[in-house]
Design an enzyme around this catalytic site. Structure first.
Site, PDB file in Angstrom:
ATOM      1  N   ASP A 104      40.585  33.535  41.426  1.00 15.48           N
ATOM      2  CA  ASP A 104      39.165  33.816  41.598  1.00 15.48           C
ATOM      3  C   ASP A 104      39.034  35.150  42.333  1.00 15.48           C
ATOM      4  O   ASP A 104      40.003  35.706  42.842  1.00 15.48           O
ATOM      5  CB  ASP A 104      38.472  32.691  42.354  1.00 15.48           C
ATOM      6  CG  ASP A 104      36.984  32.617  42.023  1.00 15.48           C
ATOM      7  OD1 ASP A 104      36.409  33.625  41.571  1.00 15.48           O
ATOM      8  OD2 ASP A 104      36.381  31.551  42.215  1.00 15.48           O
ATOM      9  N   TYR A 105      37.809  35.636  42.373  1.00 11.40           N
ATOM     10  CA  TYR A 105      37.540  36.978  42.901  1.00 11.40           C
ATOM     11  C   TYR A 105      38.018  37.096  44.347  1.00 11.40           C
ATOM     12  O   TYR A 105      37.505  36.429  45.244  1.00 11.40           O
ATOM     13  CB  TYR A 105      36.036  37.247  42.821  1.00 11.40           C
ATOM     14  CG  TYR A 105      35.626  38.682  43.054  1.00 11.40           C
ATOM     15  CD1 TYR A 105      35.185  39.468  41.991  1.00 11.40           C
ATOM     16  CD2 TYR A 105      35.650  39.252  44.319  1.00 11.40           C
ATOM     17  CE1 TYR A 105      34.778  40.773  42.193  1.00 11.40           C
ATOM     18  CE2 TYR A 105      35.254  40.557  44.529  1.00 11.40           C
ATOM     19  CZ  TYR A 105      34.819  41.311  43.464  1.00 11.40           C
ATOM     20  OH  TYR A 105      34.421  42.610  43.667  1.00 11.40           O
TER      21      TYR A 105
END
Length: 840
Positions: free
Chosen positions: A384-385
C-alpha cells in the site's frame, strides 16, 4: 443560459476542458467540472444580472481558497473569467453543450502505435517468454520493475521525495505508474517506457477504481446492501470497461476488509461485517473487474486489499494498531481473501497494520506463509502507499534499507510510489538478499504484462474512441440507477411512505436536498457536475417549483444565516417534509475516522426545529457508514438510508420515495443505538454471562447500565412497502453425517398489498465446540419476488462443509454436535429448528 456549456483553457502544465452546468430551482446554481482532472466546483453564492452570472465557491482540494466566476451568456456561446485556486485566473470563450472529448485529438495519433497483434499464449508459453526476458535483465532492470511511480505530483498520501516520472521511466526505474487520470498522460509515459527505457518494457497503469470510473455507482457498502451479486459484478465490469478505455489496466481494488466498527472511515469501501456475504461479494467484484480473461482489453487486474486485518483498527482510527487472535483472523477476516484468490484475482495489497507485533508489509508469516504458501496466491503482491517506508515508522526497522529487505523477504513484489526498493542493489551486494528473490518478484510482474497483452501491444488500452463511447453512457447510467435503487434501505416507515404523486406541497429541506455530493469518496469522475440531486430527482417526477418548497437550512457542518428560520417557514407551508441530512463525502473513506456517529450538531438543530413544526417528516440519509439514529427513530415518521448512491442518486431516491421502486435493500452493517456500543455486530460470542429476557433486570451480567446491548437496526434488516410473514420452518431430518445434506424449508408470504422482494436469510449456530462459536453465522440467503398475497416455500441445503471453522488445535474442522438453524428476514427476527451432526 440553463444547461451545459463547455470551454477550453491552457495552463503551463495542462490543457483543460471545462464544463459549466447552470441550473435553476428555487435559485440559480453553477457547477463546474474539469477534464482531464477529476475536479469539480459548486458555486454557492450565485447572482444573475441579465445574461451575466457571478458566483463564488469552494474547491475541495483547497477549501480555504475561493473559486470565483463571472460568465456572460449569449444565445449559444459564453465568455468570461474563472479563478481556480489550482490554476489561477482563466479567460474563457465557450459554447453550448458538452463539447468534444479532450482526448479526441489522440484518436488519429495513437493508431500507428497500436499493433492489434495480441498473442493468446498458454501458461507454459508465458513462462518461457518471461524467462527469456529475465535472462536479458540487469539488476537495475529488475529493481525498476518492482518500483512504481506517480504520474504527476498529485499525491494520495504524504509527499514522496523522488525524481520526476519521466526520468524514472526513461531510466527503467519504474515498472508501473499510479494516478494517470489523463489518457494523454498514459500515452506520453508509455511512449517513454517503450522508446527510451533500456529494454523497452511497457508500464502497468494503476488506479483506484472502487465504485466506478466515470459513471459512478453506489459506494461498496451501499451496493452490498443489494445482496445482488450479478448487479455488483456488472457494476465492476462497467467500471473496468470505462477505466481501461482510458489506459488503466491494474485496479487498486476491491477492498474486501471485514468491517465491524463504523467509526472507521473505510467501512464505506467494503461489504460490511459478515465474512460469508463478504466472500460472495469479493468473488463477484473480481469476476466483474477481470472478466473471463485479462487478455480482453476491457478488463482490469483486480487487487484484493488490504491483506489482512486492516478493518480491526483499534478505536476505529485509521492506520491504528490491530491486535487479533489467529482464530478471529482466519474465521472472520480471511474468508473474503480466500474467495477472491479462488476467483483468480491477479494482485493483493498489504494492510497498513501490524499483526502479532509485525507490520504486515514485513510479515513473512502472513505474506509468504499464509498468502502464498497456504492459499496458493502466485500473483503480484503490491505494497500500500508508503507501507514499506512505514515499517520504519512502526519501529520494526532501522531505516528504509532495512525495511526494503524485510519486505522483499516477505515476498513483496512491488513498492507503491516510495523508493525504499532503490536500496535493493546494495542489499544484494551485502548478501542480505539474493537475485533469485528478485527474479521471483519480476516473474510475477512480467507474467501479468503478458497476461494483459501489454508485451505484444503496449498501447492497446489507450482508446480515446472508446472513452467517447463508454464514459457516462446512457446504458451505464441506467445500470448505476438500477443498482442505486437496490442499495437503498428503508429503516422506518409508519405509513407515510410511499408519497402520493398527487400529494400537495412537499418541503425539501437540508444540506443534501439539492447537493451533488452524492458520489462518495474514492471516485475520480469528470462528470460530478451532472450528478442528479434529490431536488432534480423529484422535479423529474413532476414536482413543480410551487409544490417543491426548498431550503438548505444549514451546511453539512456549518450554519447558514437565517437558514433554520427559512426551513421552518417552508415546513409550515407543506403537507410533508423530506429532510435530507447526512455526511459529506470527505467525512468517509481513508483517513476519515470519526469519534462520534451522530450527525453534525448543526444538522440535529435543524432537524429539531423542522420536526417541531408538526408536519410528517421523512429523513433521507446520505452517509458512508452506519450512524446513530436513535433520536430520529423516535421523532421521524420514516427513515431512508441512501448512502452515497452515485451518478443517478436523485432519480433512485425519488423512485423509492414515490413507490415506483419498492425498497429491497438489507443492511450489511449493524446500526448502533449509541456510539458507545461499537463495535456492535450480529455474530458475536455469547460470553459466560449473556443477557437474556429472563435475566435483564439482574446486575452481574454482560450489559450496559445506560442502554441496550442490541443495535438499533441489526445486520440483514430492511423494510419494504409490503410485509412478509414466515411460517412452517422444518428440517427434512434431525441428524446428518459428514458428507450428507440437510434440507431446511420455510414458507414466506407477502401479506401486504403490493409486489415486493424479500431476502430470506439462513443462519446457523454451532451450540458448542472445541472453541466458542458465534451466536449465529450467515450461511445462505435467497431473494424472492412475491406478488401481494403470494406464498412460496424457500428451501436451503445445508452440508457439513457449511459447519466448518478454524481451530488452533486442529486447523479447519467440522465437529460433531448440536446445531440450530435460524431463518428469517434479518439476523434478529428468525425462526429456529435444531439438528445434530453425528460421527459416521
Amino acid at each position: 443560459m440553463i444547461g451545459i456549456w463547455h470551454a477550453f483553457a491552457e495552463t503551463p502544465r495542462w490543457k483543460l476542458k471545462l464544463q459549466v452546468k447552470v441550473s435553476k430551482k428555487a435559485a440559480y446554481s453553477v457547477d463546474i467540472a474539469m477534464e482531464p482532472l477529476p475536479l469539480s466546483i459548486r458555486m454557492e453564492n450565485v447572482t444573475v444580472e441579465g445574461n451575466t452570472v457571478r458566483g463564488t465557491g469552494s474547491a475541495f482540494w483547497k477549501p480555504d481558497e475561493k473559486a470565483e466566476a463571472e460568465l456572460k451568456f449569449e444565445q449559444s456561446s459564453f465568455s468570461g473569467r474563472l479563478y481556480i485556486p489550482l490554476f489561477g485566473e482563466l479567460q474563457l470563450q465557450g459554447k453550448e453543450g458538452r463539447g468534444p472529448f479532450l482526448s479526441e485529438a489522440l484518436m488519429e495519433q495513437i493508431k500507428p502505435y497500436r499493433s492489434g497483434k495480441v498473442v493468446q499464449r498458454t501458461d507454459e508459453q508465458i513462462q518461457a517468454a518471461v524467462e527469456e526476458l529475465l535472462s536479458r535483465m540487469s539488476i537495475a532492470d529488475k529493481v525498476g520493475q518492482m518500483c512504481q511511480c506517480m504520474a504527476s505530483n498529485f499525491s494520495f498520501g504524504g509527499a514522496v521525495a523522488t525524481d520526476p516520472p519521466e526520468k524514472l521511466i526513461a531510466e527503467g526505474r519504474a515498472g508501473s505508474v499510479l494516478g494517470a487520470f489523463d489518457i494523454n498522460r498514459v500515452f506520453e509515459l508509455q511512449k517513454i517506457a517503450v522508446e527510451q527505457s533500456p529494454l523497452g518494457i511497457p508500464l502497468l497503469f494503476n488506479g483506484d477504481i472502487i465504485h466506478g470510473a466515470q459513471t459512478i455507482f453506489p459506494v461498496p457498502l451501499a451496493w452490498s446492501c443489494s445482496w445482488d451479486m450479478e448487479a455488483i459484478r456488472e457494476a465492476c465490469a462497467i467500471a473496468a470497461k470505462e477505466a481501461s478505455a482510458s489506459g488503466l489496466m491494474y485496479n487498486h481494488g476491491p477492498m474486501i476488509d471485514i468491517t465491524r466498527d463504523p467509526r472507521w472511515g473505510r467501512v464505506v469501501e467494503g461489504a460490511g461485517e459478515d465474512p460469508y456475504l463478504g466472500s460472495l461479494i469479493a468473488k463477484a467484484q473480481v469476476e466483474g473487474f477481470q472478466g473471463s480473461s485479462l487478455l480482453h482489453e476491457e478488463t482490469m487486474i483486480a487487487c484484493l486489499k488490504h491483506f489482512i486485518g486492516y478493518g480491526a483498527a483499534e478505536g476505529g482510527r485509521d492506520y491504528n494498531t490491530v491486535d487479533l487472535s489467529e482464530g478471529i483472523l482466519r474465521n472472520v477476516y480471511l474468508p473474503p481473501f480466500q474467495a477472491g484468490i479462488e476467483a483468480g484475482a491477479g494482485s493483493v495489497m498489504n494492510a497498513f497494520n501490524i499483526y502479532q507485533g509485525v507490520p504486515v508489509a514485513a510479515s513473512a508469516e502472513l505474506l509468504k506463509g499464509l498468502l502464498r504458501d497456504e492459499l496458493g496466491f502466485d500473483g503480484i503482491l503490491i505494497s500500500d502507499y508508503g507501507a514499506v517506508d512505514e515499517i520504519v515508522q512502526h519501529g520494526y526497522a532501522k531505516d528504509a534499507k532495512e525495511a526494503a529487505r524485510l519486505a522483499v523477504n516477505a515476498s513483496m513484489d512491488m513498492e507503491m510510489v516510495t523508493r525504499a526498493f532503490d536500496s535493493i542493489p546494495e542489499l544484494l551486494h551485502e548478501g542480505k538478499l539474493t537475485e533469485a528473490q528478485l527474479d521471483e518478484a519480476v516473474r510475477r510482474i512480467v507474467t501479468y504484462k503478458y497476461k494483459t497483452g501489454l508485451m505484444d501491444d503496449p498501447f492497446r488500452y489507450i482508446r480515446p474512441e472508446k472513452e467517447r463511447e463508454y464514459h457516462f453512457s446512457a446504458d451505464h447510467l441506467q445500470s448505476s440507477l438500477e443498482l442505486a435503487r437496490k442499495s437503498i434501505v428503508l429503516l422506518k416507515n409508519d405509513g407515510v411512505l410511499p408519497l402520493a404523486r398527487n400529494a400537495g406541497k412537499i418541503a425539501l429541506i437540508g444540506p443534501f436536498a439539492d447537493s451533488k455530493d452524492l458520489l462518495g469518496p474514492w471516485q475520480f469522475s469528470r462528470y460530478g457536475h451532472e450528478t442528479v440531486t434529490l431536488y432534480e430527482g423529484l422535479q423529474a417526477k413532476g414536482f413543480t417549483e410551487d409544490r417543491l418548497l426548498y431550503a438548505a437550512g444549514c451546511g453539512v457542518n456549518s450554519a447558514l444565516e437565517g437558514g433554520i428560520k427559512a426551513a421552518v417557514e417552508q415546513a409550515k407551508q407543506a403537507e410533508l417534509v423530506v429532510l435530507a441530512l447526512g455526511e459529506g463525502s470527505e467525512m468517509s473513506g481513508e483517513a476519515a475516522s470519526r469519534m462520534s456517529l451522530e450527525l453534525p450538531a448543526v444538522q440535529r438543530e435543524l432537524a429539531e426545529a423542522v420536526i417541531s413544526a408538526g408536519k410528517p417528516v421523512v429523513l433521507v440519509l446520505t452517509s458512508g457508514r452506519p450512524l446513530v439514529l436513535d433520536w430520529f427513530e423516535r421523532h421521524a415518521n420514516a427513515i431512508v438510508e441512501t448512502w452515497f448512491l452515485g451518478s443517478q442518486a436523485g432519480h433512485a431516491i425519488a423512485d423509492v420515495l414515490l413507490g415506483q421502486y419498492n425498497p429491497s435493500g438489507r443492511l450489511t452493517m449493524s446500526f448502533p443505538a449509541q456510539t458507545g456500543q461499537v463495535p456492535v455486530y450480529y455474530n458475536q460470542f455469547r460470553t459466560g454471562r449473556p443477557q437474556t429476557a429472563a435475566n435483564a433486570s439482574e446486575k452481574y451480567i454482560s450489559k450496559y447500565l445506560d442502554g441496550p446491548n442490541e443495535p438499533l437496526y441489526p445486520f440483514g434488516y430492511g423494510l419494504s412497502y409490503t410485509s412478509f410473514e414466515y411460517s412452517g420452518l422444518s428440517l427434512d431430518q434431525n441428524q446428518i453425517k459428514p458428507g450428507e445434506t440437510l434440507r431446511a424449508s420455510v414458507t414466506v408470504k407477502n401479506a401486504g398489498t403490493q409486489t415486493g422482494e424479500e431476502t430470506v436469510q439462513l443462519y446457523i449456530q454451532d451450540v458448542y465446540g472445541s472453541i466458542v462459536r458465534p451466536v449465529k453465522e450467515l450461511k445462505g440467503f435467497a431473494k424472492a419476488v412475491l406478488e401481494a398475497g403470494e406464498s412460496r416455500q424457500i428451501v436451503f441445503e445445508i452440508s457439513s462443509s457449511d459447519l466448518a471453522f478454524w481451530t488452533p488445535a486442529g486447523g479447519y474442522v467440522t465437529e460433531p454436535g448440536d446445531f440450530r438453524v435460524m431463518i428469517g428476514s434479518n439476523s434478529r427476527d428468525v425462526q429456529t429448528a435444531s439438528f445434530e451432526l453425528i460421527q459416521p
